[in-house]
Design a protein around this motif. Structure first.
Motif, PDB file in Angstrom:
ATOM      1  N   PRO B 121     -84.849 -13.667 -38.632  1.00 24.78           N
ATOM      2  CA  PRO B 121     -86.318 -13.843 -39.774  1.00 24.78           C
ATOM      3  C   PRO B 121     -85.816 -13.498 -41.024  1.00 24.78           C
ATOM      4  O   PRO B 121     -86.537 -14.346 -41.897  1.00 24.78           O
ATOM      5  CB  PRO B 121     -86.768 -12.575 -38.925  1.00 24.78           C
ATOM      6  CG  PRO B 121     -86.374 -12.155 -37.852  1.00 24.78           C
ATOM      7  CD  PRO B 121     -84.937 -12.679 -37.670  1.00 24.78           C
ATOM      8  N   TRP B 133     -94.577 -19.461 -38.619  1.00 23.38           N
ATOM      9  CA  TRP B 133     -95.591 -18.484 -38.179  1.00 23.38           C
ATOM     10  C   TRP B 133     -97.115 -19.301 -38.231  1.00 23.38           C
ATOM     11  O   TRP B 133     -97.978 -19.034 -37.603  1.00 23.38           O
ATOM     12  CB  TRP B 133     -95.660 -17.322 -39.045  1.00 23.38           C
ATOM     13  CG  TRP B 133     -94.961 -16.112 -38.694  1.00 23.38           C
ATOM     14  CD1 TRP B 133     -93.419 -16.040 -38.538  1.00 23.38           C
ATOM     15  CD2 TRP B 133     -95.221 -15.289 -37.591  1.00 23.38           C
ATOM     16  NE1 TRP B 133     -93.130 -14.692 -37.914  1.00 23.38           N
ATOM     17  CE2 TRP B 133     -94.205 -14.544 -37.057  1.00 23.38           C
ATOM     18  CE3 TRP B 133     -96.449 -14.932 -37.103  1.00 23.38           C
ATOM     19  CZ2 TRP B 133     -94.266 -13.289 -36.526  1.00 23.38           C
ATOM     20  CZ3 TRP B 133     -96.544 -13.938 -36.088  1.00 23.38           C
ATOM     21  CH2 TRP B 133     -95.153 -13.079 -35.839  1.00 23.38           C
ATOM     22  N   MET B 136     -97.366 -20.198 -34.685  1.00 21.86           N
ATOM     23  CA  MET B 136     -97.744 -19.045 -34.009  1.00 21.86           C
ATOM     24  C   MET B 136     -99.327 -18.658 -33.705  1.00 21.86           C
ATOM     25  O   MET B 136    -100.022 -18.578 -33.189  1.00 21.86           O
ATOM     26  CB  MET B 136     -96.939 -17.926 -34.531  1.00 21.86           C
ATOM     27  CG  MET B 136     -95.440 -17.762 -34.275  1.00 21.86           C
ATOM     28  SD  MET B 136     -95.162 -17.852 -32.457  1.00 21.86           S
ATOM     29  CE  MET B 136     -94.622 -19.366 -32.017  1.00 21.86           C
ATOM     30  N   ILE B 170     -97.934  -8.556 -41.267  1.00 23.94           N
ATOM     31  CA  ILE B 170     -97.189  -8.636 -39.923  1.00 23.94           C
ATOM     32  C   ILE B 170     -95.965  -9.628 -39.952  1.00 23.94           C
ATOM     33  O   ILE B 170     -94.919  -9.268 -39.691  1.00 23.94           O
ATOM     34  CB  ILE B 170     -98.211  -8.895 -38.629  1.00 23.94           C
ATOM     35  CG1 ILE B 170     -98.845  -7.785 -38.485  1.00 23.94           C
ATOM     36  CG2 ILE B 170     -97.045  -9.444 -37.632  1.00 23.94           C
ATOM     37  CD1 ILE B 170     -99.917  -7.939 -37.210  1.00 23.94           C
ATOM     38  N   TRP B 174     -92.264  -8.827 -39.604  1.00 20.43           N
ATOM     39  CA  TRP B 174     -91.381  -9.466 -39.055  1.00 20.43           C
ATOM     40  C   TRP B 174     -90.007  -9.832 -39.794  1.00 20.43           C
ATOM     41  O   TRP B 174     -89.115  -9.918 -39.152  1.00 20.43           O
ATOM     42  CB  TRP B 174     -92.178 -10.635 -38.481  1.00 20.43           C
ATOM     43  CG  TRP B 174     -91.317 -11.796 -37.710  1.00 20.43           C
ATOM     44  CD1 TRP B 174     -90.816 -11.590 -36.315  1.00 20.43           C
ATOM     45  CD2 TRP B 174     -90.720 -13.008 -38.214  1.00 20.43           C
ATOM     46  NE1 TRP B 174     -89.999 -12.773 -36.154  1.00 20.43           N
ATOM     47  CE2 TRP B 174     -89.768 -13.686 -37.355  1.00 20.43           C
ATOM     48  CE3 TRP B 174     -90.750 -13.624 -39.591  1.00 20.43           C
ATOM     49  CZ2 TRP B 174     -89.273 -14.947 -37.320  1.00 20.43           C
ATOM     50  CZ3 TRP B 174     -90.097 -14.711 -39.762  1.00 20.43           C
ATOM     51  CH2 TRP B 174     -89.530 -15.425 -38.723  1.00 20.43           C
ATOM     52  N   LEU B 177     -88.197  -6.198 -40.929  1.00 15.93           N
ATOM     53  CA  LEU B 177     -88.026  -5.180 -39.704  1.00 15.93           C
ATOM     54  C   LEU B 177     -86.717  -5.098 -39.151  1.00 15.93           C
ATOM     55  O   LEU B 177     -85.913  -4.152 -39.374  1.00 15.93           O
ATOM     56  CB  LEU B 177     -89.035  -5.189 -38.769  1.00 15.93           C
ATOM     57  CG  LEU B 177     -88.955  -4.143 -37.770  1.00 15.93           C
ATOM     58  CD1 LEU B 177     -89.098  -2.797 -38.223  1.00 15.93           C
ATOM     59  CD2 LEU B 177     -89.604  -4.370 -36.292  1.00 15.93           C
TER      60      LEU B 177
END
Lengths: 358, 298
Positions: B121, B133, B136, B170, B174, B177
Motif C-alpha cells: 500500500p 480505492w 473499492m 481509512i 490503509w 498501517l
C-alpha cells in the motif's frame, strides 16, 4: 579478520538455534490467532489492488471489481500503441530520470564535502538541511508557482526536473553523506600516501567504494520524483508534457468517458518501479536486521573505527571488499547494516532508527 | 574528518556544497520566505494585482483567522492527522507489531513473508492508491464494499458522498498501517533479549515489560516515526485531492487542498500564501522537535 567473521557467524547461528528451541510449542492457540490476524491484515492490504489487476486484463472493464468475461492483453497493447500512452511514460521518465541525474551529481559532491571536511557550522548546516524536510510543497505551492513563473519554468521539462530534484535533495544529501561516512577514511589516506591528491583520491578511491550507496540513493530519489503529483499538476498544463500521475488524474476526472482498462493498465506500468524497489528494500529490512553484515564497521573500538590495528590497510581492504561485494550482490545490506547508513534508511523508509549495538 | 585549512580547502568545500545548497535554497527555503513576504500582499494569480500587488499588512491573517472555512479545514486536518497518523499508523500499528514480533518463547516464522505484502500500500504512488480505492468505495450497487455490505442486507452507500472524510482517513490508514507495523516489528526485535529475560526473571508481567522495558528502550524510534508520519500527513495533498477534490462541498478540504484552492481556483496567491505560512509554522515546530531527536546523529 577471517577468524572474527567465523566467530560472529557461529554466534549468530547459535542464537538462531536457541530461537528455534525457544518456540517449541509451534501450534499454540496464540500463534494461530496471530496468524489469523496477520492474514486479515494482509487481505486488507491486498484487496484494493484486485480492481487494478482484473480491470487491466478485462476487455470490458468498468470502475467495479469483476472477473473479466474475456481476458485480454489488449489494454497493454493499446497503451504502447497509443501515442498518448507512450508520451505519458516518456514524460515521466524524463522528469524522474532528469531529477535523479541532477541529484546524484549535486548530492555526491555535497555529501562528500560534509562527510570529509570539518568547518564551522557544518553540524548546523546538516540539521538545517534536515529541517527543510519539514517543508512540504503543499505549504509553499503558491510562492513556488510565482517563482517558477518568474524563472520561465511553466510547461518546461527543465523547470519541473529542477524543482523535483530540490524536493528530493535534503534526504538524498543525508543518504550520500551516510555512505561516504561508511567508507573507511584510512583507505583514502592510503591513497594520499601513495601520492594521489585529494580530488584524485575522492574520485578514484572513495567514489567507487561508495558506489552501491550512491546507486541506492539515486533509486530512492527516482521513486520520489516518479510518484510526484502536485508539482506537475501546478506547473504543467501542456497536454504533451504531463507525466503519468497527471495523465491518470485527467482521465479519472473525465469520469463519463473513461477507458477503465486503459487506466488500469497504465496504473500497473506506473506502479512497477516503485513496487519492485520497496519489496526489495523491505525484504532486506526484515530479513537481515539481526545479521552481522558489517556490524564490525560500526562497533566502537573495532578494527576500522579505532584505526589502531596491526595491518590496517589489509584489514580494511578485506573488510570493505566483503561489504561492497555484499551490497552489490544483495543490494541493500550495506545500506541497512552500516552505521550511519542505517540512519539513512530510517530517514528514507521511515524506519525507526536503531542505535548501533554496543 | 579534516579541518578546512587555507583558501584551497575553503574553495573546494564551497564548490562541492554550492550546487546542492543552491537547489535547496532556491526551491525549498526561498519559497518559504517568499510565502511569508507574499502573505502580506494582495497578490493575485491574474489581473491587475498579479502585476502590481500592494502591501495589505496583516489583512490576510486577520481574514484567515475570521474565515470559518479555514478553521474548519485546519480542524479537519488535525483530526485527519490524529486518526490516521497517530492512532492508526503509530498506536495501532505498534500494538499489532508488539503482538507479532519475536520475543523470548515466541517466534512467528512467516512475518518476513507478510512484510512483503504489507509494504505494497505504501509502495504504490498516491494516485494509484486513490484510483484503486475509488473502485473499492464506488457508490453504486456493484461497488466492492457495497456488495459486501449488501450480503448483510445493508443498502448501497455513497461512501465518497456521505462518509467522505471517514473514507479518506481509512484510505490513509490503509496506506501507512501495515508498513509502520513492519518497521515496528523490526524495532521491537532489536530490543536486547537479555534485558527482557531479566525482567521476566524478576517477575514482570507482560504489561510491565512493555511499559517499563520495551517502550523506554524504543522511545527514540517511536518518537522519530511519530514525528515523521505526523509531518508527512499534515502535508498530504494528492491522495485526498485525487479521490474527492476536497468535496463534496468542502467536506474533505484538508489544509493542503484549501491552500491549493485559494491559490489556483480563486487565484488569491497572497491569501493562499498566508494559509501556507500558518501550515509551515505548525510543521516547522514539529520539524524542530524532529531535528532535536536526530541531533546526535550528525
Amino acid at each position: 579478520m577471517s577468524v572474527d567473521v567465523t566467530a560472529e557467524q557461529k554466534d549468530a547461528s547459535g542464537g538462531r538455534l536457541r530461537d528455534t528451541k525457544g518456540s517449541s510449542r509451534r501450534h499454540s492457540p496464540g500463534k494461530i490467532g496471530a496468524y489469523l490476524l496477520l492474514s486479515a491484515l494482509a487481505l486488507f492490504a491486498l484487496i484494493p489492488f484486485s480492481w487494478l489487476l482484473l480491470a487491466a486484463f478485462d476487455s470490458d472493464a468498468s470502475i467495479s471489481v469483476k472477473v473479466p468475461k474475456a481476458w485480454t492483453l489488449g489494454n497493454f497493447t493499446n497503451l504502447f500503441a497509443n501515442e498518448d500512452g507512450v508520451r505519458l511514460m516518456v514524460n515521466s521518465l524524463i522528469y524522474a530520470g532528469g531529477a535523479t541525474i541532477i541529484l546524484v551529481v549535486v548530492t555526491t559532491l555535497a555529501g562528500y564535502a560534509l562527510s570529509r571536511y570539518d568547518f564551522p557550522g557544518r553540524r548546523a548546516l546538516m540539521l538545517g538541511i534536515l529541517l527543510t524536510r519539514a517543508i512540504p510543497p503543499t505549504a509553499t505551492i503558491a510562492p513556488l508557482y510565482v517563482i517558477a513563473t518568474d524563472l520561465g519554468f511553466l510547461n518546461t521539462y527543465h523547470g519541473v526536473v529542477l524543482i523535483l530534484a530540490a524536493i528530493e535533495a535534503p534526504l538524498a544529501l543525508w543518504t550520500m553523506k551516510g555512505f561516504f561516512d561508511a567508507v573507511p577514511r584510512e583507505i583514502e589516506e592510503a591513497a594520499w600516501v601513495d601520492g594521489a591528491n585529494r580530488l584524485q583520491a575522492a574520485f578514484r578511491v572513495v567514489l567507487p567504494l561508495a558506489g552501491p550507496g550512491v546507486g541506492a540513493g539515486a533509486l530512492i530519489a527516482f521513486i520520489g520524483a516518479w510518484n510526484e503529483f502536485l508539482i506537475p499538476l501546478v506547473l504543467i498544463s501542456d497536454q504533451d508534457k504531463i507525466p503519468i500521475s497527471i495523465g491518470l488524474f485527467r482521465a479519472w476526472v473525465s469520469y463519463t468517458q473513461v477507458d477503465w482498462g486503459f487506466l488500469a493498465a497504465l496504473s500497473i506500468v506506473y506502479v512497477i518501479p516503485a513496487v519492485v524497489f520497496y519489496i526489495f528494500a523491505t525484504a532486506r529490512t526484515t530479513g537481515f536486521t539481526r545479521g552481522g553484515t558489517c556490524r564490525d564497521l560500526t562497533r566502537p573500538g573495532s578494527a576500522t573505527t579505532s584505526g589502531k590495528t596491526r595491518r590496517p590497510a589489509m584489514r580494511q581492504t578485506l573488510l570493505f571488499e566483503r561489504v561492497s561485494r555484499w551490497s552489490v550482490s544483495s543490494g541493500f545490506d550495506n545500506l541497512l547494516e552500516c552505521g550511519s547508513a542505517r540512519t539513512v534508511v530510517s530517514l528514507t523508509l521511515d524506519v525507526p532508527h536503531q542505535r548501533s549495538s554496543p | 574528518m579534516r579541518r578546512v585549512d587555507g583558501w584551497r580547502d575553503t574553495l573546494t568545500v564551497m564548490a562541492f556544497l554550492a550546487p546542492a545548497l543552491i537547489l535547496i535554497g532556491l526551491f525549498l527555503v526561498w519559497p518559504a520566505l517568499w510565502a511569508l513576504y507574499q502573505s502580506f500582499t494582495n497578490k493575485a494569480l491574474t489581473g491587475l494585482t498579479a502585476m502590481n500587488p500592494s502591501f495589505v499588512g496583516i489583512d490576510n491573517y486577520t481574514r484567515l483567522l475570521a474565515d470559518g472555512d479555514f478553521f474548519a479545514s485546519l480542524l479537519r486536518t488535525v483530526a485527519f492527522v490524529f486518526f490516521s497518523a497517530i492512532v492508526g499508523q503509530t498506536l495501532f500499528a505498534f500494538l499489532i507489531a508488539y503482538l507479532m514480533a519475536n520475543r523470548p518463547g515466541w517466534k512467528l516464522r512467516a512475518v518476513p513473508v507478510f512484510a512483503v505484502i504489507f509494504v505494497l500500500p505504501l509502495a504504490v504512488p498516491e494516485t494509484v492508491a486513490a484510483l484503486t480505492w475509488a473502485s473499492m468505495v464506488n457508490g453504486t450497487e456493484s461497488g466492492f464494499i457495497n456488495r459486501i455490505i449488501g450480503v448483510f442486507g445493508a443498502g448501497p452507500i455513497q461512501w465518497l458522498q456521505d462518509y467522505a472524510m471517514e473514507t479518506v482517513t481509512i484510505v490513509n490508514i490503509w496506506r501507512g498501517l501495515s508498513f509502520a507495523m513492519v518497521l515496528f516489528i523490526a524495532a521491537l526485535e532489536g530490543v536486547p533479549r537479555d534485558v527482557l529475560e531479566a525482567a521476566m526473571v524478576d517477575g514482570a508481567s507482560a504489561w510491565q515489560q512493555l511499559r517499563w522495558v520495551t517502550i523506554p528502550i524504543l522511545r527514540p524510534q517511536i518518537l522519530t516515526f511519530l514525528m515523521l508520519t505526523t509531518i508527512t500527513t499534515f502535508g498530504i495533498f494528492g491522495l485526498v485531492y485525487f479521490l474527492t477534490r476536497g468535496g463534496p462541498g468542502n467536506a474533505t478540504e484538508i489544509v493542503g487542498i484549501y491552500i491549493y484552492n485559494q491559490a489556483f481556483q480563486f487565484f488569491e496567491i497572497g491569501y493562499g500564501s498566508a494559509a501556507g505560512v500558518l501550515l509551515l509554522a505548525i510543521l516547522l515546530g514539529l520539524g524542530t522537535y524532529y531535528v532535536r531527536l536526530m541531533r546526535d546523529q550528525v
